[in-house]
Structure formats: C-alpha cells, structure tokens
Design an enzyme around this catalytic site. Structure first.
Site, PDB file in Angstrom:
ATOM      1  N   LYS A 119      39.053  45.010  43.895  1.00  0.00           N
ATOM      2  CA  LYS A 119      39.289  45.378  42.496  1.00  0.00           C
ATOM      3  C   LYS A 119      40.006  46.721  42.353  1.00  0.00           C
ATOM      4  O   LYS A 119      40.750  46.943  41.410  1.00  0.00           O
ATOM      5  CB  LYS A 119      37.960  45.435  41.743  1.00  0.00           C
ATOM      6  CG  LYS A 119      37.289  44.076  41.575  1.00  0.00           C
ATOM      7  CD  LYS A 119      38.032  43.196  40.596  1.00  0.00           C
ATOM      8  CE  LYS A 119      37.283  41.908  40.310  1.00  0.00           C
ATOM      9  NZ  LYS A 119      38.114  40.974  39.512  1.00  0.00           N
ATOM     10  N   GLU A 133      36.193  45.498  31.191  1.00  0.00           N
ATOM     11  CA  GLU A 133      35.085  44.559  31.161  1.00  0.00           C
ATOM     12  C   GLU A 133      34.646  44.356  32.604  1.00  0.00           C
ATOM     13  O   GLU A 133      35.434  44.544  33.533  1.00  0.00           O
ATOM     14  CB  GLU A 133      35.529  43.218  30.559  1.00  0.00           C
ATOM     15  CG  GLU A 133      36.222  42.243  31.530  1.00  0.00           C
ATOM     16  CD  GLU A 133      37.557  42.732  32.098  1.00  0.00           C
ATOM     17  OE1 GLU A 133      38.175  43.626  31.480  1.00  0.00           O
ATOM     18  OE2 GLU A 133      37.960  42.234  33.164  1.00  0.00           O
ATOM     19  N   SER A 169      36.747  39.386  49.900  1.00  0.00           N
ATOM     20  CA  SER A 169      37.185  40.236  48.794  1.00  0.00           C
ATOM     21  C   SER A 169      36.264  41.404  48.489  1.00  0.00           C
ATOM     22  O   SER A 169      36.680  42.380  47.878  1.00  0.00           O
ATOM     23  CB  SER A 169      37.366  39.381  47.536  1.00  0.00           C
ATOM     24  OG  SER A 169      36.174  38.675  47.267  1.00  0.00           O
TER      25      SER A 169
END
Lengths: 270, 401
Positions: free
Chosen positions: B94, B116, B383
């Site tokens: 991210k 968010e 990830s």
C-alpha cells in the site's frame, strides 16, 4: 409539453416559484409514502422528488442516508418506488414526480426497461446522482424516448464548459447544488448563489432549482427571489424522524406550508 | 515472448465498458483538477526521480523475490516464488501508492489528506506518508474493521492520524469509502483523497495502478536474473485489486504469462457469504466506476464477507473487470479455510507470516503447484505481512495468545 415544463410555465404566469420537497420512498414506512406525497401537494408542493433508496448513497449526508436505510429495511427498492409513484398518480394527475437516486438500481433493472416502467408509473423526470452528463448518453436517450425529463446537477464549482454540456442534455429543470458538500450539510451563502443562478439559467435555458442547505422559510424565501425552484430534502426527513408514526403527515404538511409561505411572501415583497 | 500494445484506460477513464467517472457533479471539478495535476506530474522528470528515490530510501525498494523452496518441495510441483511486498516499510504494498499520491497532494498544495481503509494497511500507509510530508491526515474506517484490526488503529494514531469510525451500512471498507467521499466533497478545495485501491472514479484506477506497477516492473527484471525466464503464472489476491494490478500490469504484454487473480470466497461461493465480485458478481455502478459488483436483484450492494478485512469489498477495480472479460487474466476464489491453511503453511515452512489477504494468493499457488512440472514457476505477490492478523488467526484457529 412535459408536466414539469407545464408546471413551471403555470407558476411563472402566476408570478410564483416552485417548491420541490424531497422524501425517500418507504421512509418511515411504505404505507405512509403515498399519503405523504398527497400531504406535500396539499401544503403547497409543486413538484415532488421521490428518493429511490440505495445501499450506498455516496452524495448524501447522514440524514438522507438514514432515510434510505430505513426504507431498505422495509424492503423498498426501485420497483416498490415505481409502484408508489403509480399509486400517487392514480389520485393526482397534475403534480410532477421526479425520481432521485443512484445509477446502480437503474442499471440492474436495465436503463430502457426502467425508463419504460417509470413512464408507465406516471413519473415525469429522473435524477441519477452519479450519472454526470459525460456518462449519460444512454440514460438521456432512454429518458427522452419515454417522455421523461433527465434532470442534472450543477455545482458552484462547475465550469462554463460543464454548464454547456448539461445544457445539451437537460430538460425539465436543472438542480443547482448550493454548496460544497453532501445533502443536509452546512449553511449556504445566499449571496453567492444569487450571483451564480441567473448565469446558469441563461446558459441552460431550463428552470433552475436550488437545493442543499435550505432549512427554513426565510432561506427558502431568499432563494425564491432569484431561483425558479426551491428544493428541500434533509430538513423534511428530519421532521419525519422526529414525528410519531401517527403525526408524520401533519407535521410534514405544517413544515412545507411554512416553506411555501416564506417563498410566496418573499415574492410579494419584491 | 510476444508483446502486444495495451494503452487503457481511454481519455475518459474507460477500460472497455468499465471504469469512467460516475460521481455527482460536485466532485467532477476536483477529479478534473486531479487528472490534470497527475498528467503533469507524470511528465515531470523531477517528480518521477523523487518518487523513485522515496521508494528506494524510504520504502526500501526493490523488494526481493524469494524462492519458497521448502513449500515448493513439500508440494512436489512447480517452484513457488514470493514477491516480498511484506518487507516494505509499513509492511505491505500500500505504501507505494501512498508515496505517489502524497507527493501529488503536496504538488497540488493540499495540506490535508484523507483515506479509507479496510484492513488498516492503507490507513497506516496514508498516515505514514502524511507524517513524512507534514500533512494533516484523517482515516475513515468501518467500526467492524476497527474491532478486527485494533493494532493498525493504534499505529495510525501513533503516526498522528485521526481515525474516524464509520457506523453506516455494513461498517466495513465500502462504507469507509462512502464516508471519505463525503468528506472530500465537503472539503474539496483543501483536501486530497488518497484512495488505496484501483477502484473509484477516473483517474484513480489508472493512477493507483501506475504507482503500484513498480511491483511488476521489478519482477520483470528480477525473474530472469533468478531463473533465466519469466514465470509461467503470476498470482495475486484481489479485493479492490491494487496489488494484483501492480504485479499484473507490466506482464499484460507477455502473453505467455498467465495472470491469476484470487478473490475471497469467504464461507464458500455457494453460501453467498463471500467477497468474489468477479467470480460471482454482475456489472454495475458503485464508488464512481462501472465494474463487477456484489448486488441483489434490485441493484442494492450486498455485504462482502471474508476472513480478511482487506478483501472484504463488494466491488473490484474496473481494469480487472476488463482483464476478466477479455480473458487476459483469470479469476478464481479461495475460501477462508483454504487461506488459513496457507497462512499456517507459510509460517511453518518458510518462517514468513503472511497477511490473510496474501494468504489467499499463496493458497491458490498451493492448489495448482502439484499439478505442474518441477521446473514450472509460480510468482506470488506476497502483498503484506500478517502481524495485523494475529487476533483473527488465533480466534479462528483456536490458538490462545
């Protein structure tokens, strides 16, 4: 001539402005929606915006979101909303009904099937909040093919180019969002709105209704001086929330009559 | 290998029938401003150089590719390689996107960023870059997710962010996204909205993809160095789909490389309690784009279900919808139990605690590796790391912490 256009022409001849209240279909209860619509008309509403409940009303503030959630809990979705519009139409053949909602329930039904069903239900216009003009070619075509007015939003931040884009597609009226934010938020700057609305009216060539942030008769009256229509939503939903089931229609009627008076008196004082 | 040209989205953000800008008029000018600012930044060598430098020195890129040899030996088939996005600063992919968007926010003169978050990984990454670039940060998070991901909530607060609980709807990621959009429309002149996935209105799906594509670009050079060739398949989990697009996108022209997206099957597709919008959803419009959605017959969005908060989303990025329809990528689903087994396998066999999201991708590799030859290569995007999932795993696996 569409029912919406006829309404605006009649009002103009009378020197009056349109009052457009919003309620969510099925809120607070499906059985109350049609009586509530008639009560709105009796209190002086000229056009009714009937909200189609949606699970993710992104452009709405907490008040209308709660109304949507209450209606969904009672099983009211697009099909039931159309039934309610048809029931209202059975006893009222004059007051235009505009459905206001989001794209997905319309797409789930199919844009063409929806447009035909809305026409059959006696609906006059449709505002799909998340269909801006650049994504609305199919939608606007289907609306027109079924004698429905596609209603579009314009905002303080809309550029001239966007106003022109809306002008090409819009009929009925355009909905001018008076402030940055979601429905039910903040105080609106009447002077700023007063500067912008005449420009927009000149550019789009259809009546301009102003909504978002109109909470009382005084503001409604101030807006009515320069706009063709005053749109009130969250304030009415709040009244519904604060009412006992037996008094919903009476309290909403009182509120809408007050807004009506504010608008009519401001017209006379000009 | 043959390379074919792929230049989507079009100027208005469409991937075939998907994507687009389905938002209220109030947001259109802000999106136009963002689109123009991003287009200018993309052409600015200084912006690109600074982005690359931050990815190297702040995030710790390039992330390595690791050969999961014991896991591969145990399965007796294809060799499984892990792209170690879990080793990035803040523990997931991210951050790549957040660095890019925060730099863009600064360039646009916005002093306040909002985000968010579902699992909290994007919220942590957003809070991190906000601290790094000296910006005010507000993170919207569903109250159900706050309960599930308490550790990440603490991290965001330590980093100086305000975490706003969202009580509406299903109280998960989609509701947090609604609420962040409402904040943005209300404070649009001062605020930059850092969307964490490849969904939302144009230019977000494209921009987030571009920032995340560093993952796949590194793999394109790393795999030949490690094994002398590209993998047979690239596997990544798909919630909104940012880590998957990040690793898939550079591989799209490599027609011989299978691209496999793994959705969350939750309790099982047949139970209806899942988050597999591509596998079991229908196209519709939500959160500013047209894509596959979990919805009922009336077009109401239904709640997604997954053991992993980061996959618990009823939509998916529009580019995945297009890759599915065109057949360039395949999408499968892994249920909670399979993901948990893969989680434990990776812990025990490789000493790597994966995020529950990433465990879905690992689970699919575990499923297909045994049927492949021993010289086959599966590249899995790992990830994120699983520290945040300790409580969920302990609860589901009957472990007392």
């Amino acid at each position: 001539m569409s029912k919406i256009q006829a309404t605006f022409e009649r009002l103009q001849a009378q020197g009056r402005k349109a009052l457009i209240p919003f309620i969510a279909a099925g809120d607070p209860d499906p059985a109350l929606t049609v009586p509530l619509m008639h009560a709105l008309v009796e209190a002086g509403a000229d056009i009714i915006e009937l909200g189609v409940p949606f699970s993710d009303p992104m452009a709405d503030g907490p008040t209308i979101q709660r109304a949507s959630e209450r209606a969904l809990k009672k099983g009211v979705s697009l099909r039931r909303t159309l039934e309610m519009a048809a029931n209202f139409r059975a006893d009222n053949n004059e007051t235009p009904v505009v459905l206001m909602g989001y794209a997905n329930p319309i797409e789930a039904m199919g844009v063409d099937a929806f447009a035909a069903a809305a026409f059959d239900a006696g609906v006059d216009g449709v505002l799909a909040v998340d269909y801006p003009p650049e994504e609305s070619a199919d939608f606007a075509r289907a609306m027109r093919a079924n004698a429905l007015d596609p209603i579009f939003l314009l905002a303080p931040t809309s550029t001239e180019a966007r106003v022109a884009l809306v002008a090409k597609l819009a009929s009925g009226y355009v909905y001018y969002v008076s402030l940055e934010g979601v429905t039910g938020s903040g105080d609106l700057d009447v002077a700023a709105v007063a500067r912008r609305v005449p420009e927009i009216h000149a550019a789009v060539g259809v009546p301009v209704g102003v909504g978002f942030g109109i909470r009382d008769a005084r503001t409604a009256g101030a807006i009515a001086r320069f706009a063709n229509a005053v749109i009130v939503g969250s304030r009415i939903i709040e009244e519904i929330e604060q009412s006992q089931p037996g008094e919903v229609c009476a309290r909403v009627k009182r509120l809408v009559a007050e807004l009506r008076r504010g608008m009519d008196e401001s017209g006379q004082s000009r | 290998m043959t390379a074919t040209i792929y230049d989507l989205p079009d100027a208005r953000g469409h991937f075939g029938p998907y994507g687009g800008v389905f938002v209220a008029e109030t947001l259109i000018p802000a999106l136009a401003e963002l689109r123009d600012a991003y287009a200018a930044a993309q052409r600015d060598p200084r912006f690109i150089a600074e982005f690359d430098a931050d990815l190297k020195h702040y995030v710790g890129r390039p992330s390595p590719i690791y050969h999961a040899k014991r896991l591969s030996d145990e399965l007796g088939g294809a060799q499984i390689y892990l792209k170690r996005e879990d080793l990035n600063h803040t523990g997931a992919h991210k951050i790549n996107n957040c660095v890019g968007q925060a730099m863009l926010a600064r360039r646009m003169g916005k002093k306040r960023v909002i985000a968010e978050t579902g699992a909290g990984q994007h919220g942590v990454a957003a809070a991190t870059v906000a601290a790094r670039y000296g910006m005010e940060c507000v993170v919207y998070m569903g109250s159900e997710d706050i309960r599930r991901q308490a550790a990440n909530v603490e991290r965001m607060k330590l980093l100086g962010a305000d975490v706003m609980p969202v009580e509406s709807g299903s109280r998960t990621l989609k509701d947090a996204l609604n609420e962040a959009m409402r904040d943005w429309v209300t404070h649009v002149s001062t605020t930059f909205y850092i969307i964490g996935t490849v969904a939302g209105p144009h230019p977000y799906p494209m921009m987030v993809r571009d920032f995340q594509s560093v993952i796949g670009r590194e793999c394109l050079t790393q795999m030949p160095e490690l094994r002398g060739r590209q993998p047979d398949a690239v596997i990544a989990c798909v919630g909104g789909g940012s880590n998957a697009i990040g690793i898939f996108h550079p591989y799209i022209p490599y027609g011989d490389v299978r691209l496999i997206g793994v959705e969350a099957a939750g309790d099982g597709i047949e139970t209806g309690r899942h988050a597999a919008s591509l596998t079991a959803g229908r196209p519709g419009v939500l959160h500013g784009n047209r894509t596959y959605l979990l919805q009922d017959a009336n077009g109401q969005i239904v709640e997604a279900h997954s053991i992993s908060a980061g996959l618990d989303y009823p939509g998916v990025g529009p580019e995945h919808a297009w890759l599915k329809d065109t057949g360039r990528a395949e999408y499968v689903a892994i249920d909670d139990a399979e993901a948990l087994r893969a989680f434990h396998a990776l812990c025990r066999l490789e000493g790597i605690i994966p995020a529950l999201e990433s465990a879905h991708a690992v689970a699919h590799a575990i499923k297909i590796a045994p049927s492949m030859a021993k010289d086959g290569i599966l590249l899995v995007n790992l990830s994120g790391r699983g520290d945040k999932d300790m409580h969920t795993v302990a609860e589901k696996s009957g472990i007392r912490l």
